[in-house]
Design a protein around this motif. Sequence first.
Motif, short mmCIF file in Angstrom:
data_model
loop_
_atom_site.label_atom_id
_atom_site.label_comp_id
_atom_site.label_asym_id
_atom_site.label_seq_id
_atom_site.Cartn_x
_atom_site.Cartn_y
_atom_site.Cartn_z
N ASN A 75 0.82 -1.21 0.00
CA ASN A 75 0.00 0.00 0.00
C ASN A 75 0.85 1.25 0.00
N LYS B 28 -6.46 6.29 -2.80
CA LYS B 28 -5.41 5.33 -3.14
C LYS B 28 -5.33 5.03 -4.63
N SER C 207 -1.49 6.04 4.61
CA SER C 207 -2.43 4.93 4.80
C SER C 207 -2.45 4.45 6.25
#
Length: 395
Positions: free
Chosen positions: A185, A361, A350
């Motif tokens: 991520n 995102k 995040s």
Amino acid sequence: MKPWKWVIIVLCMLVLSGCWSRRELNDILIVLGVAMDWANDEYLISYQVVNPGEISAQKEGGQRPPGTVYQGRGKTLLEAARYVTAEAPRKMYFGHLQILVVSEALAKRGLSELFDGVLRDNETRLDFNIVVARGSKAESFMKLYTPVEKLPTYSMLQSLRTSEKSWAPTVSVTMDQAMDRLSGNGYELALTGIQLFGDPQLGESSRNVESFRAARRFRYKGIAVFRGDRLAGWLNENESKGYSDITDNLDSTSVELPCGGGRYMAIEILSSKAKLATELIDGRPAAEVRIRSEAAIVDRPCTELDLTDVAVIEEIEQQAARAMQANAEAAVAKVKGLKSDVLGFGNQISKDYPAYWEQVKDSWNAEQFPQLDVRYRIELFIRKTGTIGNSTLKD
């Protein structure tokens, strides 16, 4: 004997049945390096295997090279790998793979298919390093005669590890780390580049190592920035230093401070710790790069500077911190332009603001990241000035 004892004995025999999956050394080819190119719309895979007799410490070198290269072509990785079996006398074994070199052409096409194939092979460990070949085919590195180390793969591996610890523009990335980047991520993949210099005709001949300086040699140069699984661009030396600083990969490096007359004072970074901090201001993300380093003065050509003066030391600390900040700013500007967050700002957001991250995102690299407000707080402290302080040598 009671029946239950017979059951225990049988079960033990099944468990202690020996190395049922063993492979004899005489039945396999040990692969230490793999090079992957993309040419004429197909894969070209080069396997460098070791010739054990030529690298044995108990035997003088013979007429054969220390390794042998087998190559295969195909529309798919499987076809290219199976193509090799028509030439190789034994089955390839990848349990000792040290380094994978990927060409620029293949990196621009994408690495997902390559990585997927590696992950499906249960014999391949994921602790080998990955680098990107710049300006030449990846196969050229598998055929290079190198000084000191007989095998180019081992030479490249050792040089990568050494330079990562002592030279900031180089980072060592293993296969499992690359997979984390591609599937994680808020950050993108970055790999160190490797380049060949010198006479290409001598590189594949033993004559390459018959002089004090090899006619054909490799050098790690720059960091490859990926967007997704595709190569997006390169960081230069200063930008690569900034990347290492920000991503907390800096172990030791040098900073050169001008002091007039074409002279430079050398500052050695002894340790460094970096951290990213993020916040939301009126719904817009902002970040701060925090770096704290300790350093030593290892060269003093600027004899007019009194290293016993606290004010002078403080001024040197500030100059060195500004030099590190310039590298960090250059790295941030470059990756913003490439729209690839290899520095991990998105990953920190995040963690700090998961609800906001869920909203942005999918568009982070293209929209929010290029507009990210980044501040810097860089501290550097001189802990050592050498054993002699001000030099006693005459000017």
